[in-house]
Design an enzyme around this catalytic site. Structure first.
Site, PDB file in Angstrom:
ATOM      1  N   GLU A  87       0.915  -1.204  -0.088  1.00  0.00           N
ATOM      2  CA  GLU A  87       0.036  -0.073   0.078  1.00  0.00           C
ATOM      3  C   GLU A  87       0.778   1.262   0.034  1.00  0.00           C
ATOM      4  O   GLU A  87       1.904   1.207   0.632  1.00  0.00           O
ATOM      5  CB  GLU A  87      -0.934  -0.038   1.223  1.00  0.00           C
ATOM      6  CG  GLU A  87      -1.913  -1.002   1.272  1.00  0.00           C
ATOM      7  CD  GLU A  87      -3.024  -0.952   0.219  1.00  0.00           C
ATOM      8  OE1 GLU A  87      -3.023  -0.024  -0.402  1.00  0.00           O
ATOM      9  OE2 GLU A  87      -3.657  -1.878   0.144  1.00  0.00           O
ATOM     10  N   ARG A 136     -17.452  -0.424   6.992  1.00  0.00           N
ATOM     11  CA  ARG A 136     -18.636  -1.078   6.339  1.00  0.00           C
ATOM     12  C   ARG A 136     -19.244  -2.296   7.098  1.00  0.00           C
ATOM     13  O   ARG A 136     -20.537  -2.390   6.951  1.00  0.00           O
ATOM     14  CB  ARG A 136     -18.312  -1.646   4.778  1.00  0.00           C
ATOM     15  CG  ARG A 136     -19.538  -1.961   3.912  1.00  0.00           C
ATOM     16  CD  ARG A 136     -18.835  -2.193   2.373  1.00  0.00           C
ATOM     17  NE  ARG A 136     -17.912  -3.165   2.498  1.00  0.00           N
ATOM     18  CZ  ARG A 136     -18.242  -4.573   2.581  1.00  0.00           C
ATOM     19  NH1 ARG A 136     -19.519  -4.841   2.733  1.00  0.00           N
ATOM     20  NH2 ARG A 136     -17.034  -5.463   2.806  1.00  0.00           N
ATOM     21  N   CYS A 177      -7.580  -1.915   8.604  1.00  0.00           N
ATOM     22  CA  CYS A 177      -6.135  -2.000   8.144  1.00  0.00           C
ATOM     23  C   CYS A 177      -5.816  -0.684   7.571  1.00  0.00           C
ATOM     24  O   CYS A 177      -4.626  -0.275   7.997  1.00  0.00           O
ATOM     25  CB  CYS A 177      -6.364  -3.127   6.644  1.00  0.00           C
ATOM     26  SG  CYS A 177      -6.636  -4.805   7.081  1.00  0.00           S
TER      27      CYS A 177
HETATM   28  N1  PCA Z   1      -8.324  -6.876   6.625  1.00  0.00           N
HETATM   29  C1  PCA Z   1      -9.299  -5.800   7.100  1.00  0.00           C
HETATM   30  C2  PCA Z   1      -9.075  -5.613   8.537  1.00  0.00           C
HETATM   31  C3  PCA Z   1      -8.406  -6.785   8.962  1.00  0.00           C
HETATM   32  C4  PCA Z   1      -7.842  -7.407   7.670  1.00  0.00           C
HETATM   33  O1  PCA Z   1      -7.028  -8.553   7.678  1.00  0.00           O
HETATM   34  C5  PCA Z   1      -9.110  -4.572   6.286  1.00  0.00           C
HETATM   35  O2  PCA Z   1      -8.473  -4.515   5.238  1.00  0.00           O
HETATM   36  O3  PCA Z   1      -9.235  -3.491   6.974  1.00  0.00           O
END
Ligand code: PCA
Length: 208
Positions: free
Chosen positions: A76, A86, A139
């Protein structure tokens, strides 16, 4: 040189989270890596991350999470100061349109060399792409909180976030990636971050 690699607990309707399974695999084969599982809870995630950083004093922090629906491992690039959940988190909280940290900047960029990381993942034969959104759930919250913490309290520490696809056993139809390949990818990201001072001068942008 200590590397902190975090993954998340299962959330939503899933019994597993491939980010944590992959983090465990990486830590089992690299003795410079410490793996810590973070809760999928807006209240608890950042205190847990801070505690892990203060305990282990890493020189590199890579946080990983699951991105259902993605076909590739995605380092990212940008964390935004916004929560818009959501679905409820694992504690039942569902904050909508609140900042991760009040009075903090609108966004932070990763300090990982994301283009070198993508090249390193692809060199292992695993699909990868730079992502420009980590979403608006836990995340992204952890990614933003990590970059804010490092900028203020640990400016010499490099850090960022990587989303991995769901594991095959989690999805009936749609994209997935074997957890061993996600682990290979996270391993490659760590090596790239430890060995690349300046990121590659190639485009990883998108037209939309
Ligand atoms: N994915 C979620 C939260 C925890 C995870 O593993 C996200 O992309 O926010």
């Amino acid at each position: 040189m200590t590397v902190l690699l975090t993954g998340f607990a299962p959330f939503g309707s899933s019994a597993v989270n491939p980010s944590w399974q992959a983090a465990l695999l990486v830590a089992s084969r690299r003795d410079d890596v410490i793996s810590v599982e973070l809760p999928v809870e807006f209240e608890a995630s950042l205190p847990a991350l801070r505690a892990a950083i203060e305990e282990h004093r890493p020189s590199l922090v890579v946080c990983a999470g699951e991105a259902g629906g993605r076909v590739a491992v995605t380092p990212e690039r940008v964390a935004i100061n916004l929560i818009d959940a959501r679905i409820p988190d694992n504690a039942g909280a569902q904050p909508i349109d609140v900042p991760v940290i009040a009075d903090a900047p609108a966004a932070y960029f990763t300090t990982l060399p994301v283009k070198a990381a993508v090249a390193a993942i692809q060199a292992e034969g695993v699909p990868a792409a730079v992502s420009h959104t980590a979403g608006t759930y836990v995340c992204n919250q952890v990614f933003f909180g990590l970059m804010h913490l490092l900028a203020h309290d640990f400016p010499a520490v490099r850090g960022g976030f990587v989303h991995v696809p769901s594991a095959p056993e989690q999805v009936e139809a749609g994209p997935s990636l074997d957890v061993r390949l996600s682990a290979t990818a996270l391993d490659a990201v760590i090596t790239a971050a430890l060995t690349t001072a300046d990121d590659l001068d190639v485009s990883a942008g998108t037209l939309n």
